[in-house]
Write a protein that holds these residues in place. Structure first.
Motif, PDB file in Angstrom:
ATOM      1  N   GLY A 193       0.845  -1.183   0.000  1.00  0.00           N
ATOM      2  CA  GLY A 193       0.000   0.000   0.000  1.00  0.00           C
ATOM      3  C   GLY A 193       0.882   1.235   0.000  1.00  0.00           C
ATOM      4  O   GLY A 193       2.106   1.137  -0.154  1.00  0.00           O
ATOM      5  N   GLY A 194       0.277   2.390   0.162  1.00  0.00           N
ATOM      6  CA  GLY A 194       1.054   3.611   0.202  1.00  0.00           C
ATOM      7  C   GLY A 194       0.168   4.836   0.198  1.00  0.00           C
ATOM      8  O   GLY A 194      -1.021   4.763  -0.121  1.00  0.00           O
ATOM      9  N   VAL A 195       0.770   5.951   0.572  1.00  0.00           N
ATOM     10  CA  VAL A 195       0.086   7.245   0.588  1.00  0.00           C
ATOM     11  C   VAL A 195       0.876   8.179  -0.310  1.00  0.00           C
ATOM     12  O   VAL A 195       2.087   8.320  -0.150  1.00  0.00           O
ATOM     13  CB  VAL A 195       0.010   7.831   2.019  1.00  0.00           C
ATOM     14  N   VAL A 196       0.189   8.801  -1.259  1.00  0.00           N
ATOM     15  CA  VAL A 196       0.842   9.725  -2.182  1.00  0.00           C
ATOM     16  C   VAL A 196       0.030  11.012  -2.254  1.00  0.00           C
ATOM     17  O   VAL A 196      -1.197  10.988  -2.148  1.00  0.00           O
ATOM     18  CB  VAL A 196       1.013   9.101  -3.591  1.00  0.00           C
ATOM     19  N   THR A 197       0.730  12.117  -2.384  1.00  0.00           N
ATOM     20  CA  THR A 197       0.046  13.388  -2.623  1.00  0.00           C
ATOM     21  C   THR A 197      -0.113  13.552  -4.129  1.00  0.00           C
ATOM     22  O   THR A 197       0.722  13.095  -4.897  1.00  0.00           O
ATOM     23  CB  THR A 197       0.851  14.577  -2.082  1.00  0.00           C
ATOM     24  N   CYS A 198      -1.185  14.197  -4.532  1.00  0.00           N
ATOM     25  CA  CYS A 198      -1.393  14.510  -5.943  1.00  0.00           C
ATOM     26  C   CYS A 198      -2.586  15.446  -6.013  1.00  0.00           C
ATOM     27  O   CYS A 198      -3.632  15.154  -5.424  1.00  0.00           O
ATOM     28  CB  CYS A 198      -1.672  13.250  -6.759  1.00  0.00           C
ATOM     29  N   SER A 199      -2.449  16.540  -6.724  1.00  0.00           N
ATOM     30  CA  SER A 199      -3.582  17.462  -6.815  1.00  0.00           C
ATOM     31  C   SER A 199      -4.813  16.748  -7.354  1.00  0.00           C
ATOM     32  O   SER A 199      -5.909  16.987  -6.864  1.00  0.00           O
ATOM     33  CB  SER A 199      -3.221  18.676  -7.673  1.00  0.00           C
ATOM     34  N   ALA A 200      -4.664  15.891  -8.355  1.00  0.00           N
ATOM     35  CA  ALA A 200      -5.769  15.085  -8.897  1.00  0.00           C
ATOM     36  C   ALA A 200      -7.033  15.928  -9.080  1.00  0.00           C
ATOM     37  O   ALA A 200      -8.125  15.536  -8.684  1.00  0.00           O
ATOM     38  CB  ALA A 200      -6.024  13.870  -7.998  1.00  0.00           C
ATOM     39  N   ASP A 233      -9.042   9.225 -13.029  1.00  0.00           N
ATOM     40  CA  ASP A 233      -9.209   8.022 -13.853  1.00  0.00           C
ATOM     41  C   ASP A 233      -7.859   7.453 -14.260  1.00  0.00           C
ATOM     42  O   ASP A 233      -7.672   6.232 -14.282  1.00  0.00           O
ATOM     43  CB  ASP A 233     -10.027   8.332 -15.114  1.00  0.00           C
ATOM     44  N   ILE A 234      -6.911   8.316 -14.601  1.00  0.00           N
ATOM     45  CA  ILE A 234      -5.564   7.857 -14.975  1.00  0.00           C
ATOM     46  C   ILE A 234      -4.927   7.127 -13.792  1.00  0.00           C
ATOM     47  O   ILE A 234      -4.335   6.058 -13.951  1.00  0.00           O
ATOM     48  CB  ILE A 234      -4.683   9.038 -15.444  1.00  0.00           C
ATOM     49  N   LEU A 235      -5.073   7.672 -12.600  1.00  0.00           N
ATOM     50  CA  LEU A 235      -4.505   7.030 -11.410  1.00  0.00           C
ATOM     51  C   LEU A 235      -5.222   5.709 -11.113  1.00  0.00           C
ATOM     52  O   LEU A 235      -4.586   4.710 -10.773  1.00  0.00           O
ATOM     53  CB  LEU A 235      -4.599   7.971 -10.203  1.00  0.00           C
ATOM     54  N   ARG A 236      -6.554   5.706 -11.256  1.00  0.00           N
ATOM     55  CA  ARG A 236      -7.336   4.486 -10.999  1.00  0.00           C
ATOM     56  C   ARG A 236      -7.042   3.388 -12.012  1.00  0.00           C
ATOM     57  O   ARG A 236      -7.233   2.204 -11.717  1.00  0.00           O
ATOM     58  CB  ARG A 236      -8.828   4.794 -10.985  1.00  0.00           C
TER      59      ARG A 236
END
Length: 184
Positions: A88-95, A102-105
């Motif tokens: 798993g992990g935690v990332v910052t991204c304005s998204a 959708d690109i991240l998903r």
């Protein structure tokens, strides 16, 4: 304030969390605290920007979708790698846009989007006091104009950034708690 909580189909395994929102809202602060609290890997989205993007933003020029696509794909690859590794992990991204999420998903279908939301005046004030960052306050308006709220079809929640970072972490942990499990 939390939204879309009913959409959180969270696994008991380590999860991937994208802490999102406009620049200056506190993504990095909260994401680091959350990753520490949950003992998950952390990544800062700014580190995925190619030099051309940083130069463009430093010059006060907003990024367009073409600029953002390789950056988003790199973040998605990080999410996928950590999902496949079982960490798993935690990332910052304005998204900021649904299409960006959708690109991240595409690489991390179970990613949980934690949208940090704050008023323009509060966030602008935070940005004006931030040092050592390439994002100028002048680009905040373009970020708010681009921002699309989480949709009903998106796994995530919204937190108002008024409370302290420590209080926000507690709220985030409660949101991420699996329905039939316990979370640190």
């Amino acid at each position: 304030m939390a939204l879309n909580v009913e959409n959180r189909a969270l696994p008991d395994a380590p999860r991937t969390v994208v802490v999102m929102g406009v620049s200056g809202v506190g993504k990095t602060t909260l994401a680091r605290l959350l990753a520490d609290r949950l003992d998950l890997p952390f990544a800062e989205a700014d580190e995925f920007h190619p030099p051309a993007n940083i130069a463009k933003m430093s010059a006060g020029i907003p990024l367009d979708d073409q600029d953002r696509e390789p950056w988003l794909r790199a973040i998605g690859a990080w999410l996928k790698a950590h999902t496949e590794a079982g960490t798993g992990g935690v990332v910052t991204c304005s998204a900021l846009k649904h299409s960006y999420r959708d690109i991240l998903r595409a690489d991390a279908p179970d990613a949980f989007f934690l949208h940090l939301s704050g008023g323009h005046e509060l966030v602008g004030d935070r940005l004006s006091h931030r040092t050592g960052h390439f994002m100028p306050t002048s680009l905040l308006d373009s970020q708010y104009a681009t921002l699309e709220p989480l949709g009903a079809d998106e796994n995530g929640a919204v937190l108002d950034v008024g409370p302290s970072p420590e209080e926000l972490v507690e709220m985030a942990v409660a949101l991420l708690r699996p329905v039939n499990g316990d979370l640190a």
